[in-house]
Design a protein around this motif. Structure first.
Motif, mmCIF file in Angstrom:
data_model
loop_
_atom_site.group_PDB
_atom_site.id
_atom_site.type_symbol
_atom_site.label_atom_id
_atom_site.label_comp_id
_atom_site.label_asym_id
_atom_site.label_seq_id
_atom_site.Cartn_x
_atom_site.Cartn_y
_atom_site.Cartn_z
ATOM 1 N N PHE A 71 5.850 7.709 -6.070
ATOM 2 C CA PHE A 71 5.638 6.581 -5.165
ATOM 3 C C PHE A 71 6.810 6.454 -4.197
ATOM 4 O O PHE A 71 7.955 6.501 -4.598
ATOM 5 C CB PHE A 71 5.508 5.277 -5.952
ATOM 6 C CG PHE A 71 4.223 5.122 -6.699
ATOM 7 C CD1 PHE A 71 4.053 5.701 -7.942
ATOM 8 C CD2 PHE A 71 3.176 4.399 -6.152
ATOM 9 C CE1 PHE A 71 2.861 5.557 -8.644
ATOM 10 C CE2 PHE A 71 1.980 4.245 -6.842
ATOM 11 C CZ PHE A 71 1.824 4.824 -8.082
ATOM 12 N N GLY A 72 6.479 6.247 -2.922
ATOM 13 C CA GLY A 72 7.502 5.941 -1.935
ATOM 14 C C GLY A 72 7.706 4.442 -1.851
ATOM 15 O O GLY A 72 7.418 3.717 -2.804
ATOM 16 N N GLN A 73 8.173 3.992 -0.686
ATOM 17 C CA GLN A 73 8.483 2.576 -0.522
ATOM 18 C C GLN A 73 7.243 1.725 -0.295
ATOM 19 O O GLN A 73 7.240 0.544 -0.582
ATOM 20 C CB GLN A 73 9.448 2.387 0.655
ATOM 21 C CG GLN A 73 10.807 2.983 0.420
ATOM 22 C CD GLN A 73 11.473 2.362 -0.782
ATOM 23 O OE1 GLN A 73 11.665 1.154 -0.870
ATOM 24 N NE2 GLN A 73 11.809 3.182 -1.771
ATOM 25 N N GLY A 74 6.226 2.308 0.262
ATOM 26 C CA GLY A 74 5.014 1.548 0.517
ATOM 27 C C GLY A 74 5.079 0.702 1.778
ATOM 28 O O GLY A 74 6.146 0.512 2.374
ATOM 29 N N THR A 75 3.924 0.193 2.168
ATOM 30 C CA THR A 75 3.793 -0.710 3.318
ATOM 31 C C THR A 75 3.347 -2.075 2.816
ATOM 32 O O THR A 75 2.299 -2.184 2.171
ATOM 33 C CB THR A 75 2.748 -0.182 4.316
ATOM 34 O OG1 THR A 75 3.181 1.060 4.853
ATOM 35 C CG2 THR A 75 2.550 -1.186 5.466
ATOM 36 N N GLU A 76 4.140 -3.075 3.124
ATOM 37 C CA GLU A 76 3.793 -4.435 2.700
ATOM 38 C C GLU A 76 2.907 -5.066 3.764
ATOM 39 O O GLU A 76 3.359 -5.380 4.869
ATOM 40 C CB GLU A 76 5.056 -5.257 2.500
ATOM 41 C CG GLU A 76 4.811 -6.611 1.870
ATOM 42 C CD GLU A 76 6.092 -7.299 1.432
ATOM 43 O OE1 GLU A 76 7.179 -6.692 1.589
ATOM 44 O OE2 GLU A 76 6.004 -8.425 0.939
ATOM 45 N N TYR B 271 0.851 -1.189 0.000
ATOM 46 C CA TYR B 271 0.000 0.000 0.000
ATOM 47 C C TYR B 271 0.886 1.238 0.000
ATOM 48 O O TYR B 271 1.760 1.399 0.848
ATOM 49 C CB TYR B 271 -0.928 -0.020 1.213
ATOM 50 C CG TYR B 271 -1.933 -1.137 1.132
ATOM 51 C CD1 TYR B 271 -1.596 -2.427 1.520
ATOM 52 C CD2 TYR B 271 -3.203 -0.911 0.607
ATOM 53 C CE1 TYR B 271 -2.505 -3.477 1.396
ATOM 54 C CE2 TYR B 271 -4.119 -1.944 0.491
ATOM 55 C CZ TYR B 271 -3.761 -3.223 0.883
ATOM 56 O OH TYR B 271 -4.659 -4.256 0.749
ATOM 57 N N TYR B 272 0.628 2.106 -0.973
ATOM 58 C CA TYR B 272 1.436 3.307 -1.141
ATOM 59 C C TYR B 272 0.630 4.548 -0.780
ATOM 60 O O TYR B 272 -0.509 4.705 -1.215
ATOM 61 C CB TYR B 272 1.887 3.451 -2.592
ATOM 62 C CG TYR B 272 2.815 2.374 -3.084
ATOM 63 C CD1 TYR B 272 2.314 1.274 -3.775
ATOM 64 C CD2 TYR B 272 4.189 2.471 -2.889
ATOM 65 C CE1 TYR B 272 3.164 0.292 -4.251
ATOM 66 C CE2 TYR B 272 5.047 1.494 -3.366
ATOM 67 C CZ TYR B 272 4.521 0.400 -4.043
ATOM 68 O OH TYR B 272 5.369 -0.567 -4.511
ATOM 69 N N CYS B 273 1.275 5.432 -0.042
ATOM 70 C CA CYS B 273 0.716 6.735 0.291
ATOM 71 C C CYS B 273 1.435 7.778 -0.568
ATOM 72 O O CYS B 273 2.668 7.813 -0.590
ATOM 73 C CB CYS B 273 0.937 7.011 1.775
ATOM 74 S SG CYS B 273 0.647 8.694 2.320
ATOM 75 N N LEU B 274 0.686 8.598 -1.278
ATOM 76 C CA LEU B 274 1.270 9.641 -2.120
ATOM 77 C C LEU B 274 0.681 10.981 -1.715
ATOM 78 O O LEU B 274 -0.514 11.083 -1.433
ATOM 79 C CB LEU B 274 0.946 9.394 -3.590
ATOM 80 C CG LEU B 274 1.534 8.174 -4.292
ATOM 81 C CD1 LEU B 274 0.801 6.899 -3.948
ATOM 82 C CD2 LEU B 274 1.511 8.381 -5.799
ATOM 83 N N VAL B 275 1.527 11.994 -1.713
ATOM 84 C CA VAL B 275 1.059 13.327 -1.366
ATOM 85 C C VAL B 275 1.490 14.299 -2.444
ATOM 86 O O VAL B 275 2.646 14.305 -2.851
ATOM 87 C CB VAL B 275 1.627 13.776 0.000
ATOM 88 C CG1 VAL B 275 1.284 15.238 0.263
ATOM 89 C CG2 VAL B 275 1.082 12.905 1.113
#
Lengths: 111, 113
Positions: free
Chosen positions: A101-106, A86-90
């Motif tokens: 895109f950042g690293q995301g949460t697996e 899951y990626y959070c983008l701002v």
């Protein structure tokens, strides 16, 4: 573009509610918060976008506090099929479609 | 449903070869994008296009070029493939007013030996 920080990984069990928090201390006034989901061997998929307070759709809810320095993606009653990154983008709402895109949460959902 | 297709799921090429990755979308989207995804580095934008025959560099354009002769098709070209271009390549498309909602293809896993 505001930098985001998310946990690298999370574990959960089927039927639980999962909350993934993203920190974005330098969020700008015009920035929106967008979340994507990526299943293994697939491209990312848009989940939800919000600016403040709470947004809900058929997949998830997004909670944004008044100071907007963080946001929480909430997945109700997860199943094994919610195992994904899951990626959070701002950024500015559309920014010409340039997504960072950042690293995301697996997220790993276990039976 | 929006469909973004990519020409190959897996591709193996030799160093120095010219490589073409094709992407086609069926929703008449103006915007198309090429990303690469590597472990530990996430998704990085290579090139994008807002219209036919238009292209703009993303964050890592070196070693790549693109072509958009038709609205539905966006090609990524590796002029002379190198081993550090071994990666997963993802194509996406989108359109106003929801440019933040991009539709991704399944990806092409390229291995350069």
């Amino acid at each position: 573009l505001a930098k985001t920080t998310q946990p690298i990984s999370m574990d959960s069990y089927e039927g639980q509610e999962v909350n993934i928090t993203c920190s974005h201390n330098n969020i700008a006034t015009n920035d929106y918060i967008t979340w994507y989901q990526q299943f293994p061997s697939q491209g990312p998929r848009f989940i939800i976008q919000g600016y403040k307070t709470k947004v809900t759709n058929e997949v998830a809810s997004l909670f944004i506090p008044a100071d907007r320095k963080s946001s929480t993606l909430s997945l109700p009653r997860v199943s094994l099929s919610d195992t994904a990154v899951y990626y959070c983008l701002v950024g500015v709402k559309n920014q010409g479609g340039k997504l960072i895109f950042g690293q995301g949460t697996e997220l790993s959902v276990k039976p | 449903d929006v469909k973004v297709t990519q020409s190959s799921r897996y591709l193996v090429k030799r160093t120095g070869e010219k490589v073409f990755l094709e992407c086609v979308q069926d929703m008449d989207h103006e915007n198309m994008f090429w990303y690469r995804q590597d472990p530990g580095l996430g998704l990085r934008l290579i090139y994008f296009s807002y219209d036919v025959k238009m292209k703009e560099k993303g964050d890592i354009p070196e070693g790549y070029s693109v072509s958009r002769e038709k609205k539905e098709r966006f090609s990524l070209i590796l002029e002379s493939a190198s081993t550090n271009q071994t990666s997963m390549y993802l194509c996406a498309s989108g359109s106003a007013p929801r440019e933040y909602e991009q539709y991704f293809g399944p990806g092409t896993r390229l291995t350069v030996t």
